[in-house]
Design a protein around this motif. Structure first.
Motif, PDB file in Angstrom:
ATOM      1  N   TYR A   9      -3.301 -29.325  -6.234  1.00 37.39           N
ATOM      2  CA  TYR A   9      -4.550 -28.996  -5.028  1.00 37.39           C
ATOM      3  C   TYR A   9      -4.461 -30.484  -4.269  1.00 37.39           C
ATOM      4  O   TYR A   9      -4.036 -32.015  -5.348  1.00 37.39           O
ATOM      5  CB  TYR A   9      -6.083 -29.182  -6.083  1.00 37.39           C
ATOM      6  CG  TYR A   9      -6.272 -30.293  -7.147  1.00 37.39           C
ATOM      7  CD1 TYR A   9      -6.663 -31.102  -6.692  1.00 37.39           C
ATOM      8  CD2 TYR A   9      -6.204 -29.607  -8.532  1.00 37.39           C
ATOM      9  CE1 TYR A   9      -7.001 -31.941  -7.777  1.00 37.39           C
ATOM     10  CE2 TYR A   9      -6.352 -30.549  -9.835  1.00 37.39           C
ATOM     11  CZ  TYR A   9      -6.599 -32.532  -9.778  1.00 37.39           C
ATOM     12  OH  TYR A   9      -6.938 -32.501 -10.936  1.00 37.39           O
ATOM     13  N   ARG A  76      -2.173 -15.243  -9.335  1.00 39.97           N
ATOM     14  CA  ARG A  76      -2.348 -14.564  -7.957  1.00 39.97           C
ATOM     15  C   ARG A  76      -3.931 -13.545  -7.518  1.00 39.97           C
ATOM     16  O   ARG A  76      -4.263 -14.331  -6.399  1.00 39.97           O
ATOM     17  CB  ARG A  76      -0.946 -12.600  -7.547  1.00 39.97           C
ATOM     18  CG  ARG A  76       0.079 -13.779  -8.143  1.00 39.97           C
ATOM     19  CD  ARG A  76       1.135 -12.374  -7.350  1.00 39.97           C
ATOM     20  NE  ARG A  76       2.791 -12.972  -7.106  1.00 39.97           N
ATOM     21  CZ  ARG A  76       3.563 -13.119  -6.324  1.00 39.97           C
ATOM     22  NH1 ARG A  76       2.726 -13.719  -5.299  1.00 39.97           N
ATOM     23  NH2 ARG A  76       3.901 -13.285  -6.169  1.00 39.97           N
ATOM     24  N   ASN A  79      -5.703 -17.478  -7.434  1.00 41.80           N
ATOM     25  CA  ASN A  79      -5.286 -18.218  -6.018  1.00 41.80           C
ATOM     26  C   ASN A  79      -5.961 -17.256  -5.204  1.00 41.80           C
ATOM     27  O   ASN A  79      -6.202 -17.425  -3.594  1.00 41.80           O
ATOM     28  CB  ASN A  79      -4.014 -17.787  -6.113  1.00 41.80           C
ATOM     29  CG  ASN A  79      -3.156 -18.765  -6.669  1.00 41.80           C
ATOM     30  OD1 ASN A  79      -3.618 -19.884  -7.122  1.00 41.80           O
ATOM     31  ND2 ASN A  79      -1.441 -18.594  -7.192  1.00 41.80           N
ATOM     32  N   ALA A  87      -4.634 -24.419  -6.053  1.00 44.75           N
ATOM     33  CA  ALA A  87      -3.214 -22.874  -6.549  1.00 44.75           C
ATOM     34  C   ALA A  87      -3.138 -23.075  -7.410  1.00 44.75           C
ATOM     35  O   ALA A  87      -2.906 -24.252  -8.527  1.00 44.75           O
ATOM     36  CB  ALA A  87      -1.993 -23.472  -5.022  1.00 44.75           C
TER      37      ALA A  87
END
Length: 269
Positions: A9, A76, A79, A87
């Motif tokens: 991050y 995923r 995110n 992320a």
């Protein structure tokens, strides 16, 4: 079930890692996203809290959940719900005995310092900056005094809550590429503001305010008031958390901070 996440991050727009009533922290954003995927309230435990403006290339967290989800949902799926500057890099299921903080045996921080006469714009918020020229060799000599097991009270923030100021630095290296200096620090753990206070003192030596031997005197004094001011958080990156191999914590590929500062950012040695 206990899940481990590895994050990166940009901390520029957050009030640090730790959850705040205002909801302005990285922890707040992550817990909100993970809770939506789990469809239950989730609390995450981190390997190390980063301060306001500090970044991470390899932050490790764990959480417990009753939700049965494929591993891809924790990457995923999470995110898709996170801000663009946070992320999840990877996820894995682990033993209930694993603890992101207490199972860690080493932390690694990188500090990127731009040394030029004018402040940066393109790299604003992502590098520290100092305007006067710095002497690399003198900073390297000074850094060597800090390697080993010491009382780091002289580099400890007044609000530090650690029970002991004793820490072991296993690696402290400085390289220069053009106008950039990259400080690479590894230790079993770090005190509050310890890295930024060390950088500030090394800059004092680099600009020749003090000779390299001053670092040894400062360390021996155990007195924070003799040290340099705490340096900017902008160039600080949590770059690795090392665990015993038995935990099988995933590793990430080598990722440079900037193209001209390529250095491994994973938690392997």
């Amino acid at each position: 079930m206990r899940i481990v996440l590895v994050l990166e991050y940009d901390g520029s727009h957050y009030c640090g890692w730790q959850s705040q009533p205002e909801g302005c922290s990285i922890q707040d954003a992550l817990e909100a996203a993970v809770s939506r995927i789990a469809q239950e309230k989730i609390r995450v435990i981190t390997a190390g809290r980063t301060d306001t403006g500090v970044h991470a290339l390899f932050q490790v967290v764990h959480f417990d959940t009753q939700a049965q989800r494929p591993i891809t949902a924790w990457v995923r799926g999470v995110n898709a719900l996170l801000p663009a500057d946070i992320a999840v890099l990877c996820a894995t299921e682990t033993s209930d005995q694993f603890h992101a903080r207490y199972s860690a045996v080493e932390r690694r921080y990188l500090y990127v310092l731009l040394n030029q006469s004018v402040r940066p714009a393109i790299h604003h918020g992502r590098v520290g900056w100092y305007h006067s020229s710095l002497e690399l060799e003198k900073m390297q000599i000074a850094a060597n005094y800090l390697i080993g097991r010491h009382d780091f009270s002289a580099f400890r923030a007044a609000e530090c809550q650690a029970k002991s100021p004793i820490r072991t630095i296993t690696h402290l290296n400085i390289i220069q590429q053009g106008n950039f200096f990259l400080f690479d620090l590894r230790a079993n753990a770090f005190l509050h503001h310890m890295v930024r206070n060390i950088i500030g003192c090394l800059v004092y030596v680099g600009k020749e305010k003090y000779p390299p031997g001053w670092m040894h005197e400062l360390l021996s004094s155990c007195n924070r008031t003799y040290a340099a001011p705490t340096f900017s958080p902008a160039g600080l990156y949590l770059a690795g958390v090392k665990y015993d191999s038995g935990w099988s914590i995933p590793e990430i590929a080598e990722t440079p901070i900037f193209p001209d500062l390529s250095m491994p950012m994973n938690n392997s040695r």
